[in-house]
Motif scaffolding. Structure first.
Motif, mmCIF file in Angstrom:
data_model
loop_
_atom_site.group_PDB
_atom_site.id
_atom_site.type_symbol
_atom_site.label_atom_id
_atom_site.label_comp_id
_atom_site.label_asym_id
_atom_site.label_seq_id
_atom_site.Cartn_x
_atom_site.Cartn_y
_atom_site.Cartn_z
ATOM 1 N N GLY A 75 0.813 -1.205 0.000
ATOM 2 C CA GLY A 75 0.000 0.000 0.000
ATOM 3 C C GLY A 75 0.848 1.256 0.000
ATOM 4 O O GLY A 75 0.530 2.223 -0.706
ATOM 5 N N GLU A 76 1.923 1.254 0.768
ATOM 6 C CA GLU A 76 2.805 2.426 0.817
ATOM 7 C C GLU A 76 3.439 2.691 -0.550
ATOM 8 O O GLU A 76 3.517 3.835 -1.000
ATOM 9 C CB GLU A 76 3.892 2.206 1.865
ATOM 10 N N SER A 77 3.872 1.626 -1.204
ATOM 11 C CA SER A 77 4.473 1.780 -2.530
ATOM 12 C C SER A 77 3.451 2.269 -3.544
ATOM 13 O O SER A 77 3.711 3.210 -4.312
ATOM 14 C CB SER A 77 5.067 0.448 -2.992
ATOM 15 N N ARG A 78 2.287 1.654 -3.543
ATOM 16 C CA ARG A 78 1.252 2.033 -4.512
ATOM 17 C C ARG A 78 0.740 3.445 -4.268
ATOM 18 O O ARG A 78 0.552 4.216 -5.223
ATOM 19 C CB ARG A 78 0.091 1.035 -4.433
ATOM 20 N N ASP A 79 0.519 3.810 -3.021
ATOM 21 C CA ASP A 79 0.000 5.140 -2.709
ATOM 22 C C ASP A 79 0.963 6.231 -3.158
ATOM 23 O O ASP A 79 0.537 7.276 -3.666
ATOM 24 C CB ASP A 79 -0.281 5.267 -1.210
ATOM 25 N N ALA A 80 2.267 5.996 -2.952
ATOM 26 C CA ALA A 80 3.257 6.984 -3.378
ATOM 27 C C ALA A 80 3.242 7.147 -4.900
ATOM 28 O O ALA A 80 3.320 8.260 -5.426
ATOM 29 C CB ALA A 80 4.651 6.580 -2.897
ATOM 30 N N TYR A 81 3.118 6.029 -5.603
ATOM 31 C CA TYR A 81 3.090 6.086 -7.065
ATOM 32 C C TYR A 81 1.848 6.820 -7.570
ATOM 33 O O TYR A 81 1.932 7.679 -8.452
ATOM 34 C CB TYR A 81 3.125 4.664 -7.636
ATOM 35 N N VAL A 82 0.681 6.480 -7.029
ATOM 36 C CA VAL A 82 -0.578 7.113 -7.457
ATOM 37 C C VAL A 82 -0.544 8.608 -7.169
ATOM 38 O O VAL A 82 -0.970 9.431 -7.995
ATOM 39 C CB VAL A 82 -1.784 6.452 -6.765
ATOM 40 N N LEU A 83 -0.038 8.975 -6.003
ATOM 41 C CA LEU A 83 0.047 10.391 -5.648
ATOM 42 C C LEU A 83 0.972 11.129 -6.612
ATOM 43 O O LEU A 83 0.653 12.242 -7.067
ATOM 44 C CB LEU A 83 0.558 10.524 -4.214
ATOM 45 N N ARG A 104 8.211 19.147 -9.633
ATOM 46 C CA ARG A 104 8.524 17.929 -10.385
ATOM 47 C C ARG A 104 9.581 17.095 -9.664
ATOM 48 O O ARG A 104 9.527 15.858 -9.667
ATOM 49 C CB ARG A 104 9.008 18.271 -11.795
ATOM 50 N N GLN A 105 10.532 17.753 -9.051
ATOM 51 C CA GLN A 105 11.553 17.029 -8.306
ATOM 52 C C GLN A 105 10.926 16.278 -7.134
ATOM 53 O O GLN A 105 11.277 15.119 -6.857
ATOM 54 C CB GLN A 105 12.622 17.990 -7.792
ATOM 55 N N ALA A 106 9.974 16.912 -6.469
ATOM 56 C CA ALA A 106 9.282 16.244 -5.360
ATOM 57 C C ALA A 106 8.497 15.041 -5.864
ATOM 58 O O ALA A 106 8.440 13.990 -5.204
ATOM 59 C CB ALA A 106 8.354 17.229 -4.659
ATOM 60 N N VAL A 107 7.885 15.178 -7.049
ATOM 61 C CA VAL A 107 7.141 14.073 -7.656
ATOM 62 C C VAL A 107 8.086 12.928 -8.007
ATOM 63 O O VAL A 107 7.785 11.757 -7.762
ATOM 64 C CB VAL A 107 6.393 14.566 -8.915
ATOM 65 N N GLU A 108 9.236 13.265 -8.566
ATOM 66 C CA GLU A 108 10.212 12.237 -8.926
ATOM 67 C C GLU A 108 10.734 11.505 -7.692
ATOM 68 O O GLU A 108 10.996 10.292 -7.735
ATOM 69 C CB GLU A 108 11.364 12.872 -9.702
ATOM 70 N N GLU A 109 10.868 12.219 -6.598
ATOM 71 C CA GLU A 109 11.299 11.580 -5.348
ATOM 72 C C GLU A 109 10.235 10.603 -4.844
ATOM 73 O O GLU A 109 10.558 9.532 -4.322
ATOM 74 C CB GLU A 109 11.590 12.647 -4.293
ATOM 75 N N LEU A 110 8.956 10.978 -5.017
ATOM 76 C CA LEU A 110 7.864 10.072 -4.656
ATOM 77 C C LEU A 110 7.930 8.796 -5.489
ATOM 78 O O LEU A 110 7.806 7.684 -4.963
ATOM 79 C CB LEU A 110 6.514 10.750 -4.891
ATOM 80 N N GLU A 111 8.099 8.967 -6.793
ATOM 81 C CA GLU A 111 8.179 7.802 -7.690
ATOM 82 C C GLU A 111 9.370 6.918 -7.339
ATOM 83 O O GLU A 111 9.272 5.690 -7.344
ATOM 84 C CB GLU A 111 8.272 8.271 -9.143
ATOM 85 N N ALA A 112 10.484 7.546 -7.034
ATOM 86 C CA ALA A 112 11.692 6.781 -6.702
ATOM 87 C C ALA A 112 11.499 6.003 -5.403
ATOM 88 O O ALA A 112 11.908 4.840 -5.298
ATOM 89 C CB ALA A 112 12.889 7.720 -6.586
ATOM 90 N N SER A 113 10.875 6.628 -4.417
ATOM 91 C CA SER A 113 10.650 5.924 -3.154
ATOM 92 C C SER A 113 9.686 4.758 -3.350
ATOM 93 O O SER A 113 9.863 3.689 -2.745
ATOM 94 C CB SER A 113 10.111 6.887 -2.099
ATOM 95 N N SER A 114 8.688 4.949 -4.214
ATOM 96 C CA SER A 114 7.749 3.869 -4.533
ATOM 97 C C SER A 114 8.486 2.697 -5.171
ATOM 98 O O SER A 114 8.263 1.535 -4.806
ATOM 99 C CB SER A 114 6.649 4.385 -5.470
#
Length: 287
Positions: A75-83, A104-114
Motif C-alpha cells: 500500500g505504501e508503494s502504490r500510494d506513493a506512485y498514485v500520488l 517535479r523534483q518532489a514528484v520524482e522523489e515520490l516515484e523513486a521511493s515507490s
C-alpha cells in the motif's frame, strides 16, 4: 457447504494467492502495475478471511501478521506512485507555474521511493514466506464446519458487512467536522470494498442476483477512492508547501485543485447513495 460455499471460497483464495505469488518477480522489477495487482489480490484475500470466518480455515497469528505487513508495505508503494501521477497531471496543465521544477523534483522523489520499496518487497524472502505460509494455512487444512442452509448463511454474513457500510455512511452524513467526515468516508471505502470482494467470491451461489450488489458497490468504491486520493494529496501538498523552494502560490493552486476534486467526489457520492444505493444482501440475494 459443498459447491455452494467452501469450494468456491477455496478456489477464490487459491487464485488470489497464485496471483500474488506470480506478481512478486514483477514487483522486484518495480513494476507499478504488479504492485497494484498484488495489493488487490491481498485485499480480496483479507476481505474473504474477515467475512467468512468459521467457514474457511483461520490464518494463525504469525501468518496473519505477515499478510498485514505485506499489504501495508504494498500500500505504501502504490500510494506513493498514485500520488506522484496525480500531482504530475496537475503540473501538465497549460497553466503557468512559478516553481514547476521544484514540484517535479518532489514528484520524482515520490516515484523513486515507490520503486525502491517495491523492489525491496519483491525480492524479500519475507514476502515469499508470507505467501507460502498463507497457502499452507488456508488450503492445506480442512475447511470449516458444514452449514445446513449455505446460501442463507452467506447472505447473512454479507448482510453484516452491508450494515457496517451503512453505519459508516450515516456517520459521515451526521457530522459537520471535516476530520470525522473524512475518517467515516475512509471507513466506508474499506467497508464497500470488503462487501464487493466478499460477494464476488461467492457470486456463483446467487446466480445473476449477485450483480445487483456488486455493481452499485463498484460505483461507490470509485467515488470514495477519488475522495480519499484527494484528501491524501491535500495533506502531501501542505507538507510540500513547507519546502522553501516551492512557491506559495503554486502550493495554494495545487491544494485548491484537490479541494475541488474532494468536494466533487463527495457530492457525487451523496447523489449515488441516494439514487443507486447498495441493496441489503438479505433481500437482494435470497428469494
Amino acid at each position: 457447504m459443498g459447491n455452494k460455499g467452501q469450494a468456491p471460497l477455496a478456489a477464490y483464495i487459491a487464485f488470489q494467492l497464485t496471483e500474488l505469488e506470480g506478481q512478486l518477480p514483477l514487483i522486484e522489477a518495480a513494476d507499478p502495475e504488479a504492485v497494484h495487482n498484488a495489493r488487490l489480490a491481498l485485499r480480496r484475500l483479507r476481505s474473504v478471511l474477515s467475512c467468512y470466518r468459521g467457514m474457511i480455515p483461520k490464518l494463525p497469528r504469525p501468518a496473519s501478521e505477515e499478510v498485514r505487513w505485506l499489504a501495508t508495505s504494498l500500500g505504501e508503494s502504490r500510494d506513493a506512485y498514485v500520488l506522484a501521477q496525480r500531482i504530475r497531471l496537475s503540473l501538465d496543465t497549460k497553466d503557468s507555474w512559478k516553481s514547476p521544477e521544484a514540484v517535479r523534483q518532489a514528484v520524482e522523489e515520490l516515484e523513486a521511493s515507490s520503486a525502491r520499496l517495491a523492489a525491496a518487497l519483491g525480492g524479500h524472502k519475507r514476502s515469499k514466506r508470507t505467501v507460502r505460509a498463507a497457502r499452507a494455512a488456508l488450503l492445506e487444512v480442512p475447511a470449516g464446519r458444514e452449514y445446513k442452509h449455505p446460501t442463507a448463511d452467506l447472505a447473512e454474513r454479507l448482510q453484516a458487512r452491508w450494515e457496517r457500510l451503512q453505519h459508516s455512511i450515516a456517520e459521515q452524513a451526521g457530522s459537520s467536522d471535516p476530520e470525522v467526515r473524512n475518517a467515516a468516508l475512509h471507513q466506508a471505502r474499506k467497508d464497500v470494498k470488503c462487501l464487493r470482494y466478499s460477494v464476488e467470491a461467492v457470486a456463483d451461489a446467487f446466480s445473476h442476483h449477485a450483480s445487483g450488489v456488486i455493481q452499485p458497490a463498484i460505483g461507490l468504491q470509485r467515488l470514495l477512492g477519488e475522495q480519499h486520493d484527494a484528501v491524501v494529496a491535500g495533506e502531501w501538498i501542505r507538507e510540500l508547501a513547507k519546502n522553501p523552494s516551492i512557491d506559495a502560490e503554486d502550493a495554494q493552486r495545487l491544494e485548491s485543485m484537490e479541494v475541488r476534486r474532494r468536494l466533487n467526489a463527495e457530492e457525487e457520492f451523496r447523489m449515488a447513495i441516494a439514487e443507486y444505493p447498495v441493496p441489503a444482501p438479505r433481500r437482494a440475494l435470497i428469494f
